[in-house]
Design a protein around this motif. Structure first.
Motif, PDB file in Angstrom:
ATOM      1  N   ARG A 135       0.834  -1.203   0.000  1.00 34.19           N
ATOM      2  CA  ARG A 135       0.000   0.000   0.000  1.00 34.19           C
ATOM      3  C   ARG A 135       0.871   1.257   0.000  1.00 34.19           C
ATOM      4  NH1 ARG A 135      -2.443  -0.826   4.534  1.00 34.19           N
ATOM      5  NH2 ARG A 135      -4.049  -2.171   3.640  1.00 34.19           N
ATOM      6  N   ALA A 136       1.948   1.237   0.776  1.00 27.99           N
ATOM      7  CA  ALA A 136       2.853   2.388   0.803  1.00 27.99           C
ATOM      8  C   ALA A 136       3.539   2.579  -0.549  1.00 27.99           C
ATOM      9  CB  ALA A 136       3.900   2.200   1.901  1.00 27.99           C
ATOM     10  N   ILE A 137       3.901   1.485  -1.201  1.00 28.33           N
ATOM     11  CA  ILE A 137       4.486   1.574  -2.543  1.00 28.33           C
ATOM     12  C   ILE A 137       3.496   2.212  -3.504  1.00 28.33           C
ATOM     13  CG2 ILE A 137       5.197   0.187  -4.535  1.00 28.33           C
ATOM     14  CD1 ILE A 137       6.448  -1.779  -2.513  1.00 28.33           C
ATOM     15  N   GLY A 138       2.235   1.791  -3.418  1.00 34.59           N
ATOM     16  CA  GLY A 138       1.218   2.355  -4.287  1.00 34.59           C
ATOM     17  C   GLY A 138       1.046   3.848  -4.095  1.00 34.59           C
ATOM     18  N   ILE A 139       1.037   4.294  -2.841  1.00 34.37           N
ATOM     19  CA  ILE A 139       0.883   5.728  -2.559  1.00 34.37           C
ATOM     20  C   ILE A 139       2.080   6.515  -3.081  1.00 34.37           C
ATOM     21  CG2 ILE A 139       0.758   7.439  -0.708  1.00 34.37           C
ATOM     22  CD1 ILE A 139      -0.821   5.342   0.922  1.00 34.37           C
ATOM     23  N   ALA A 140       3.290   6.001  -2.831  1.00 35.79           N
ATOM     24  CA  ALA A 140       4.489   6.688  -3.320  1.00 35.79           C
ATOM     25  C   ALA A 140       4.494   6.749  -4.843  1.00 35.79           C
ATOM     26  CB  ALA A 140       5.738   5.977  -2.813  1.00 35.79           C
ATOM     27  N   THR A 141       4.083   5.666  -5.488  1.00 36.65           N
ATOM     28  CA  THR A 141       4.041   5.639  -6.950  1.00 36.65           C
ATOM     29  C   THR A 141       3.026   6.633  -7.492  1.00 36.65           C
ATOM     30  OG1 THR A 141       4.675   3.300  -6.969  1.00 36.65           O
ATOM     31  CG2 THR A 141       3.629   4.173  -8.962  1.00 36.65           C
ATOM     32  N   LEU A 142       1.857   6.675  -6.872  1.00 33.76           N
ATOM     33  CA  LEU A 142       0.829   7.614  -7.315  1.00 33.76           C
ATOM     34  C   LEU A 142       1.324   9.049  -7.219  1.00 33.76           C
ATOM     35  CD1 LEU A 142      -2.071   8.231  -8.210  1.00 33.76           C
ATOM     36  CD2 LEU A 142      -2.745   8.146  -5.802  1.00 33.76           C
ATOM     37  N   LEU A 143       1.979   9.384  -6.120  1.00 38.61           N
ATOM     38  CA  LEU A 143       2.496  10.748  -5.955  1.00 38.61           C
ATOM     39  C   LEU A 143       3.602  11.049  -6.971  1.00 38.61           C
ATOM     40  CD1 LEU A 143       2.614  10.854  -2.047  1.00 38.61           C
ATOM     41  CD2 LEU A 143       1.074  12.155  -3.531  1.00 38.61           C
ATOM     42  N   ALA A 144       4.482  10.071  -7.206  1.00 35.75           N
ATOM     43  CA  ALA A 144       5.561  10.280  -8.176  1.00 35.75           C
ATOM     44  C   ALA A 144       5.002  10.479  -9.582  1.00 35.75           C
ATOM     45  CB  ALA A 144       6.516   9.089  -8.151  1.00 35.75           C
ATOM     46  N   CYS A 145       4.011   9.657  -9.951  1.00 40.37           N
ATOM     47  CA  CYS A 145       3.413   9.789 -11.283  1.00 40.37           C
ATOM     48  C   CYS A 145       2.619  11.084 -11.404  1.00 40.37           C
ATOM     49  CB  CYS A 145       2.522   8.588 -11.577  1.00 40.37           C
ATOM     50  SG  CYS A 145       3.418   7.031 -11.803  1.00 40.37           S
ATOM     51  N   ALA A 146       1.997  11.513 -10.303  1.00 36.90           N
ATOM     52  CA  ALA A 146       1.289  12.789 -10.329  1.00 36.90           C
ATOM     53  C   ALA A 146       2.259  13.945 -10.505  1.00 36.90           C
ATOM     54  CB  ALA A 146       0.482  12.969  -9.047  1.00 36.90           C
ATOM     55  N   LEU A 147       3.420  13.856  -9.861  1.00 36.03           N
ATOM     56  CA  LEU A 147       4.431  14.908  -9.977  1.00 36.03           C
ATOM     57  C   LEU A 147       4.968  15.009 -11.401  1.00 36.03           C
ATOM     58  CD1 LEU A 147       6.401  16.978  -8.676  1.00 36.03           C
ATOM     59  CD2 LEU A 147       7.924  15.039  -8.206  1.00 36.03           C
ATOM     60  N   THR A 148       5.186  13.874 -12.047  1.00 33.25           N
ATOM     61  CA  THR A 148       5.807  13.870 -13.370  1.00 33.25           C
ATOM     62  C   THR A 148       4.775  13.784 -14.495  1.00 33.25           C
ATOM     63  OG1 THR A 148       6.094  11.456 -13.270  1.00 33.25           O
ATOM     64  CG2 THR A 148       7.922  12.826 -12.495  1.00 33.25           C
ATOM     65  N   GLY A 149       3.495  13.862 -14.167  1.00 29.98           N
ATOM     66  CA  GLY A 149       2.454  13.770 -15.181  1.00 29.98           C
ATOM     67  C   GLY A 149       2.468  14.946 -16.131  1.00 29.98           C
ATOM     68  N   GLY A 150       1.915  14.701 -17.320  1.00 24.09           N
ATOM     69  CA  GLY A 150       1.853  15.763 -18.319  1.00 24.09           C
ATOM     70  C   GLY A 150       0.567  16.553 -18.271  1.00 24.09           C
ATOM     71  N   GLY A 151      -0.496  15.971 -17.709  1.00 19.26           N
ATOM     72  CA  GLY A 151      -1.762  16.696 -17.606  1.00 19.26           C
ATOM     73  C   GLY A 151      -2.419  16.961 -18.945  1.00 19.26           C
ATOM     74  N   ARG A 152      -2.101  16.142 -19.965  1.00 18.70           N
ATOM     75  CA  ARG A 152      -2.650  16.396 -21.297  1.00 18.70           C
ATOM     76  C   ARG A 152      -3.068  15.091 -21.964  1.00 18.70           C
ATOM     77  NH1 ARG A 152       0.473  12.976 -22.416  1.00 18.70           N
ATOM     78  NH2 ARG A 152       2.736  13.124 -22.357  1.00 18.70           N
ATOM     79  N   LEU A 153      -4.105  15.152 -22.786  1.00 13.43           N
ATOM     80  CA  LEU A 153      -4.536  14.050 -23.645  1.00 13.43           C
ATOM     81  C   LEU A 153      -4.530  14.575 -25.074  1.00 13.43           C
ATOM     82  CD1 LEU A 153      -7.624  12.608 -21.692  1.00 13.43           C
ATOM     83  CD2 LEU A 153      -5.247  11.875 -21.561  1.00 13.43           C
ATOM     84  N   VAL A 154      -3.635  14.054 -25.908  1.00  4.57           N
ATOM     85  CA  VAL A 154      -3.513  14.585 -27.259  1.00  4.57           C
ATOM     86  C   VAL A 154      -3.446  13.508 -28.336  1.00  4.57           C
ATOM     87  CG1 VAL A 154      -2.463  16.755 -26.540  1.00  4.57           C
ATOM     88  CG2 VAL A 154      -1.008  14.781 -26.959  1.00  4.57           C
ATOM     89  N   GLY A 155      -3.067  12.261 -27.985  1.00  4.45           N
ATOM     90  CA  GLY A 155      -3.009  11.195 -28.971  1.00  4.45           C
ATOM     91  C   GLY A 155      -4.398  10.825 -29.465  1.00  4.45           C
ATOM     92  N   SER A 156      -4.493  10.370 -30.698  1.00  5.00           N
ATOM     93  CA  SER A 156      -5.810  10.051 -31.262  1.00  5.00           C
ATOM     94  C   SER A 156      -6.507   8.953 -30.473  1.00  5.00           C
ATOM     95  CB  SER A 156      -5.665   9.641 -32.731  1.00  5.00           C
ATOM     96  OG  SER A 156      -4.764   8.560 -32.869  1.00  5.00           O
ATOM     97  N   ASP A 157      -5.767   7.914 -30.063  1.00  7.83           N
ATOM     98  CA  ASP A 157      -6.378   6.854 -29.260  1.00  7.83           C
ATOM     99  C   ASP A 157      -6.813   7.381 -27.901  1.00  7.83           C
ATOM    100  OD1 ASP A 157      -6.083   5.009 -31.245  1.00  7.83           O
ATOM    101  OD2 ASP A 157      -4.287   4.073 -30.407  1.00  7.83           O
ATOM    102  N   GLU A 158      -5.989   8.253 -27.310  1.00  4.93           N
ATOM    103  CA  GLU A 158      -6.338   8.826 -26.007  1.00  4.93           C
ATOM    104  C   GLU A 158      -7.614   9.657 -26.094  1.00  4.93           C
ATOM    105  OE1 GLU A 158      -2.413   9.958 -23.629  1.00  4.93           O
ATOM    106  OE2 GLU A 158      -2.406  10.812 -25.637  1.00  4.93           O
ATOM    107  N   VAL A 159      -7.687  10.502 -27.101  1.00  2.00           N
ATOM    108  CA  VAL A 159      -8.832  11.404 -27.225  1.00  2.00           C
ATOM    109  C   VAL A 159     -10.106  10.623 -27.513  1.00  2.00           C
ATOM    110  CG1 VAL A 159      -9.825  13.293 -28.569  1.00  2.00           C
ATOM    111  CG2 VAL A 159      -7.412  13.364 -27.911  1.00  2.00           C
ATOM    112  N   SER A 160     -10.015   9.597 -28.380  1.00  2.10           N
ATOM    113  CA  SER A 160     -11.216   8.818 -28.670  1.00  2.10           C
ATOM    114  C   SER A 160     -11.678   8.032 -27.447  1.00  2.10           C
ATOM    115  CB  SER A 160     -10.975   7.881 -29.857  1.00  2.10           C
ATOM    116  OG  SER A 160      -9.921   6.983 -29.597  1.00  2.10           O
TER     117      SER A 160
END
Length: 563
Positions: free
Chosen positions: A17-42
Motif C-alpha cells: 500500500r505504501a508503494i502504491g501511494i508513493a508511486t501515485l504521488l511520483a506519477c502525479a508529480l511527473t504527469g503531463g496533464g494532457r490528452l492529445v493522442g488520437s487513441d487517447e482522445v477517442s
C-alpha cells in the motif's frame, strides 16, 4: 522457499500500500496533464459519451456504423473505469470560471492521471506477488522500482492509453493461474492462498481481455500455467474469460449492430499481418528504435537465468515421486511444477505469444508511441523473472541489475520529460510521409542507431532545458505562441489542420511553441500564464510528499525481515 503470511493486513500488504501511494504521488508529480493522442482522445470521448448513455463519439480514430454514427475502435472497459475522473473533471470546470477552450483542457487534465492510479495499483500487486514467490523484501522492493521507473511503464503512466491496464490484468492473471498464493508450505494458510489465486486469475483474465481483445492469446498463455492443476483451478479464470468475451459482443452489438465488428476494420483480419515475422521480432526485441531490451535494460538480467533455475530444472529432471514416475505423463510433470517455475514458463509463453501476434502485424512498432508499445503489457511478467534472477543470482548479478536500472532510468527520463509526439515532429516522423504499414515507414528511427528516439528525446531535453535556463521558456494561449522571445502566429512550424487542432485542444502556433516545452503539467500551467510562484510551490509540496511516501515504503519493507 520463504513463505509470506496471507493475512490481508500483513506487513507485506502494508508495504504494498505504501508503494502504491508513493508511486501515485511520483506519477502525479511527473504527469503531463494532457490528452492529445488520437487513441487517447477517442477513449476520452467514449467515457464522456457513456456518461450520456451513448457510445457515439466525434469523428477521428473511429469507424462509422451503418447508421453513419462514429464509434471508437477502443474497447469500453477503460472508459468505464475512468468515469469517476471524467465526472470529477466535468464537475470541477462547472465550479470554476474558465474560458471555453480551457474548460476542455481542464477536463482532460483531470482524466490524464487515470493511469497514475493504475500504475500505483500494478506496482503494489507486483510487490505482493514477488514476496509470495519467496523473494526477499529488499529484492522485491528493488525489482518493483525497476519495473515502475526503468521501463516505459513510467512514460505510459502519463498517457490515457490502455497498456497499463493490460499490464495489470496480465500480472494478476499470471499470479493467480501460477498459484503464487496457494503454493505455500504454511498449510494453515493454504485456503487463503487458493482463494487469492482464484480471485486474481478471474479478475486478471477479465481485465486484460476486456481492455483489449488482442490480449486473448497472452491471457491464454497465462492460463496455460494451470496445466496439471486440479479442475477447480480452471473455473474462475474461464468464467472471467467468458464474461470478457460476452462484454465485447454486447459492446459490438451496441456500436455496429453485430456481435463480430470490433471497430478495427481491416486491422482485425489476416490482411493486416504482412510483416515478416523475423523482421517484426527483431524490431520489437533489439532494434535501436523500438527494441524492448534497450527501453527496459534490466531485462538482460533475466535472459541467462531462465533455463538455469527452477523453471527448467523441475521440467527436465526425472521425478523421484513414485506416483509421478508411474504415470510418466506430461500432466504429471506439469503438476509438480511449483509457482516459481510456473511464473517463469508463463512469462516466457506470454512473451512469445506477444511476439508472434505483433511481430507479423503491419503496425508492429505501435507508432506513435514511446518504445515497444505492444510489449509493455508483458513487462510485469518478465520482471517477475528479473526479480527471481536477482534473488537467486550472485552479487555480480545484483550489481549488474543496479547498473542496468540506472541506464533504464535515464532512458525513461528522456521519455518522461519530452512528449514522444514532440520528438517525432522534430525528427520529421510526424506528420507521416508514408503509411505506417509501409516497409520503409520511419525506418531510420526504427533501425538506425544514429536516429534512435532514446537519443532524440535527450537531445530535445538538453535543448529545451537550456532555453528554460536562459529564460526563454515557451508561452502559449490566446492564439499566439512565443518561442525564444519571438511571437509567432504561423502554423508553418507544425503542419496542422482543423481536425488536428481540435484533437490537441490548442492552435497551430501553440503546437509549435510546445516543441520547446518540458512535459510536466506544472510547467504547462506556467507556459499558459499562471503565476509561477504558487505553481512551483505546489510541485515542491508534491515532491516532498513523494519523498516521504517512498521513505515510508522503504522502512516498511525493512521491517518485514528477510532484508
Amino acid at each position: 522457499m520463504k513463505i509470506v503470511s496471507f493475512l490481508p493486513h500483513s506487513s507485506v500488504i502494508r508495504t504494498a500500500r505504501a508503494i502504491g501511494i508513493a508511486t501515485l504521488l511520483a506519477c502525479a508529480l511527473t504527469g503531463g496533464g494532457r490528452l492529445v493522442g488520437s487513441d487517447e482522445v477517442s477513449m476520452f470521448e467514449l467515457s464522456r459519451a457513456l456518461m450520456r448513455g451513448s457510445v457515439e463519439v466525434p469523428p477521428g480514430a473511429t469507424l462509422a456504423g451503418s447508421d453513419g454514427r462514429h464509434h471508437t475502435k477502443n474497447a469500453a472497459l477503460q472508459a468505464v473505469l475512468a468515469l469517476p475522473l471524467v465526472a470529477a473533471g466535468e464537475a470541477a470546470v462547472r465550479a470554476v470560471p474558465l474560458a471555453p477552450a480551457r474548460r476542455e483542457l481542464a477536463v482532460r487534465f483531470v482524466t490524464s492521471f487515470f493511469n497514475a492510479f493504475v500504475i500505483a495499483i500494478l506496482l503494489g500487486v507486483f510487490y505482493v506477488t514477488a514476496r509470495r514467490l519467496g523473494i526477499g523484501s529488499r529484492v522485491a522492493l528493488g525489482s518493483t522500482v525497476l519495473l515502475g521507473f526503468t521501463t516505459p511503464l513510467w512514460v505510459y503512466s502519463k498517457s490515457f492509453m490502455a497498456e497499463p491496464l493490460q499490464s495489470l490484468g496480465l500480472l494478476l492473471a499470471l499470479a493467480g493461474c501460477a498459484g503464487v498464493g496457494s503454493d505455500a508450505r504454511n498449510v494453515a494458510r493454504r485456503e487463503d492462498g487458493v482463494a487469492w489465486d482464484e480471485r486474481a486469475a478471474a479478475l486478471g483474465v477479465f481485465l486484460a481481455v476486456s481492455v483489449k481483445l488482442s490480449m486473448l492469446p497472452l491471457a491464454l498463455a497465462c492460463m496455460g500455467t494451470l496445466a496439471g492443476r486440479p479442475a477447480r483451478a480452471w473455473i474462475t479464470p474461464v468464467v472471467g474469460l467468458a464474461f470478457a468475451i460476452i462484454g465485447h459482443g454486447l459492446y459490438n452489438q451496441a456500436r455496429f449492430g453485430t456481435l463480430f465488428e470490433t471497430g478495427y476494420g481491416a486491422q482485425a483480419t489476416a490482411a493486416a499481418y504482412t510483416t515478416p515475422l523475423l523482421a517484426g521480432i527483431y524490431g520489437l526485441v533489439i532494434s535501436s528504435g523500438k527494441g524492448v531490451l534497450w527501453f527496459a535494460p534490466a531485462l538482460w538480467v533475466a535472459l541467462p537465468g531462465w533455463l538455469t533455475h527452477a523453471g527448467a530444472s523441475q521440467w527436465l529432471q526425472p521425478s523421484r515421486d513414485a506416483d509421478v514416475t508411474a504415470r510418466r505423463g506430461l500432466l504429471a510433470r506439469l503438476a509438480r511444477l511449483d509457482a516459481e517455475a510456473r511464473v517463469r514458463w508463463g512469462a516466457a509463453l506470454a512473451a512469445l505469444a506477444a511476439l508472434w501476434l505483433y511481430g507479423r502485424f503491419q503496425h508492429w512498432a505501435g507508432d506513435g508511441s514511446f518504445g515497444p508499445r505492444y510489449l509493455v503489457p508483458v513487462l510485469p511478467l518478465a520482471f517477475l523473472v528479473v526479480a527471481l534472477s536477482i534473488e537467486r543470482g550472485s552479487r555480480t548479478v545484483r550489481r549488474w541489475a543496479m547498473v542496468l536500472g540506472v541506464l533504464g532510468f535515464l532512458v525513461q527520463a528522456g521519455g518522461v520529460a519530452i512528449y514522444f509526439g514532440a520528438q517525432m515532429r522534430e525528427a520529421g516522423d510526424y506528420p507521416y510521409t508514408l503509411p505506417l504499414e509501409h516497409p520503409r515507414s520511419m525506418s531510420d528511427s526504427h533501425f538506425n542507431p544514429r536516429y534512435t528516439p532514446i537519443v532524440g528525446h535527450w537531445r530535445l531535453l538538453w535543448r529545451n532545458a537550456a532555453e528554460h535556463a536562459r529564460g526563454n521558456a515557451p508561452r502559449i494561449g490566446a492564439g499566439r505562441a512565443v518561442v525564444n522571445g519571438a511571437t509567432s502566429n504561423s502554423p508553418s512550424a507544425v503542419p496542422s489542420d482543423a481536425a488536428t487542432a481540435v484533437r490537441l485542444g490548442i492552435d497551430p502556433g501553440d503546437q509549435s511553441a510546445l516543441l520547446h516545452a518540458i512535459d510536466f503539467w506544472w510547467l504547462y500551467l506556467i507556459y499558459a500564464g499562471f503565476p509561477a510562484a504558487p505553481v512551483f510551490a505546489a510541485a515542491i509540496v508534491l515532491l516532498a510528499a513523494t519523498a516521504l511516501a517512498a521513505r515510508r515504503a522503504w522502512r516498511l519493507a525493512q521491517r518485514e525481515g528477510e532484508w
